[in-house]
Motif scaffolding. Structure first.
Motif, PDB file in Angstrom:
ATOM      1  N   LYS A  17       0.851  -1.187   0.000  1.00 11.57           N
ATOM      2  CA  LYS A  17       0.000   0.000   0.000  1.00 11.57           C
ATOM      3  C   LYS A  17       0.886   1.234   0.000  1.00 11.57           C
ATOM      4  N   VAL A  18       0.514   2.213  -0.842  1.00 12.31           N
ATOM      5  CA  VAL A  18       1.327   3.417  -0.972  1.00 12.31           C
ATOM      6  C   VAL A  18       0.452   4.641  -0.754  1.00 12.31           C
ATOM      7  N   LYS A  19       1.136   5.745  -0.509  1.00 15.48           N
ATOM      8  CA  LYS A  19       0.498   7.041  -0.391  1.00 15.48           C
ATOM      9  C   LYS A  19       0.881   7.909  -1.591  1.00 15.48           C
ATOM     10  N   GLU A  20       0.218   9.013  -1.713  1.00 13.55           N
ATOM     11  CA  GLU A  20       0.465   9.882  -2.854  1.00 13.55           C
ATOM     12  C   GLU A  20       1.828  10.555  -2.759  1.00 13.55           C
ATOM     13  N   THR A  21       2.351  10.671  -1.578  1.00 17.19           N
ATOM     14  CA  THR A  21       3.640  11.349  -1.388  1.00 17.19           C
ATOM     15  C   THR A  21       4.825  10.391  -1.402  1.00 17.19           C
ATOM     16  N   ASP A  22       4.580   9.050  -1.612  1.00 19.51           N
ATOM     17  CA  ASP A  22       5.673   8.078  -1.610  1.00 19.51           C
ATOM     18  C   ASP A  22       6.554   8.257  -2.828  1.00 19.51           C
TER      19      ASP A  22
END
Length: 423
Positions: A17-22
């Motif tokens: 799972k990733v975030k938009e800022t990764d």
């Protein structure tokens, strides 16, 4: 390079799972898009390329690596020894078995380092090399391959030793002190004995070393076959076959090379195993062979067979025993051991030596010559005439004559010297 990827795409392809800022590294990004282009000529709408704002110094650590606080050997892996820190070029790569053994004993992971050849003894490190390993703790890395190999070795050792209690095949399973306690021999002496034996084949239940170890343990401790079966975790029938095979192989390939009249020549006995004092007292112009003969005792357990129980019980010692006849030189070198014989009244020292010479045991008659000297005690008095008829000279402490209270000077000195050499 900065990359915007939808959460569903990363979850589907990368299982994360990733975030938009990764931020992902270029290596991972190129790997993903190469696999995506191989399946489709079009690029997914979920991925939007953005030019990098500026160069970023990011370090991508593989996901299958983790850090662990263990003792780790420092220093270059190719230019210096990981143990003594000596610099050079004639190094060897530390085998995986040694690295795992160091990890178990010292909690130290040496990695794919090199060391001097003199630090390695077979599949183990020498004791002085083990003590030189640093005790300082530092952070080291374990990858997936290291963990898999370590667990695989632990599994192999566990499967091998799950049904074993005493294992003579593993050098690290039994210590040197245990070798002496079980066998009465050091590890080196036991290895030397096993190197002579070739007539015993390795089976599923026991190997050559285990077979010899079972036999020597029984001789050392006198344990029953049932107790040996429990100690070695082997069936009673296999214990019996191991003892029979070991006794047969040792008598054929080992004992015959170190004991018996055929393993040594008369010339070697006279030149190497006869003292000058014995030559002066009992020798002559022909340099005869001088042998010292006496019987000794080997105590045994009480037998359940009635006839053997009666004949092996000594009325003199009040316990069961058998009597081997020892034939040694004046230096204490064992030439031969005859017997063992029963300990009843039919087997005293005189009758045993008469029986051995009458039946030419171990071709003793062809080995002995006339004028050879046998030093005996008073227990052989009934065999002196028989020995003299064969041309063998005998030396025995003299008896006191009737009415005498002590020997004269000549008889007492000769008796004392003869008794001293016989002892």
């Amino acid at each position: 390079m900065l990359t915007t990827v939808s959460g569903s795409t990363c979850l589907k392809n990368f299982m994360i799972k990733v975030k938009e800022t990764d931020v992902s590294c270029s290596r991972c990004r190129n790997k993903y898009y190469r696999s995506n282009q191989a399946s489709s000529n079009t690029v997914s709408d979920d991925v939007v390329y953005q030019p990098p704002a500026k160069k970023q110094n990011k370090i991508c650590v593989p996901q299958n690596t983790f850090h662990c606080l263990l003792q780790s050997v420092k220093g270059p892996s190719h230019s210096s020894c990981c143990i003594c820190k000596r610099r050079g070029h004639k190094f060897v790569v530390v085998p995986s078995c040694i690295r795992n053994n160091v990890l178990l004993k010292k909690c130290n992971r040496s990695g794919w380092l090199r060391c001097c050849p003199g630090h390695i003894d077979g599949d183990l490190l020498k004791d002085d090399a083990m003590t030189q390993i640093s005790d300082l703790k530092s952070e080291c890395q374990f990858n997936r391959t290291d963990i898999f190999n370590l667990l695989q070795q632990v599994r192999t050792i566990a499967l091998k030793n799950q049904n074993k209690r005493i294992d003579f095949d593993s050098d690290s399973f039994i210590s040197d002190a245990d070798y002496y306690n079980l066998l009465g021999l050091s590890r080196g002496s036991f290895d030397d004995i096993c190197s002579h034996i070739t007539d015993i084949r390795n089976t599923k239940n026991r190997s050559l070393r285990t077979c010899i170890g079972i036999y020597l343990t029984k001789l050392r401790s006198g344990m029953s076959n049932r107790l040996l079966s429990t100690v070695f975790n082997i069936g009673i029938d296999s214990i019996k076959r191991s003892i029979w095979s070991a006794r047969k192989a040792l008598a054929k390939e080992f004992t015959s090379n170190y004991i018996g009249f055929e393993h040594i020549t008369r010339k070697a006995v006279v030149e190497k195993h006869t003292t000058d004092l014995a030559k002066t007292l009992f020798g002559g112009p022909t340099d005869p062979v001088i042998l010292i003969i006496d019987g000794t005792y080997i105590y045994i357990q009480k037998s359940t067979q009635f006839s053997f129980q009666r004949r092996s019980f000594s009325m003199h010692k009040k316990r069961p025993l058998v009597k081997p006849m020892m034939i040694v030189t004046s230096t204490g070198y064992y030439v031969s051991v005859l017997g063992p014989y029963f300990s009843d009244n039919k087997n005293n020292d005189a009758k045993i030596i008469i029986h051995a010479l009458s039946n030419n045991a171990e071709t003793i008659k062809s080995w002995l010559n006339e004028d050879d000297v046998m030093i005996v005690d008073r227990g052989f008095r009934d065999s002196l005439n028989f020995l003299n008829e064969l041309g063998i000279k005998t030396e025995m402490p003299k008896f006191l004559k009737k009415g005498e209270k002590q020997h004269d000077v000549e008889d007492s000195n000769s008796s004392r010297l003869t008794t001293k050499n016989a002892g």
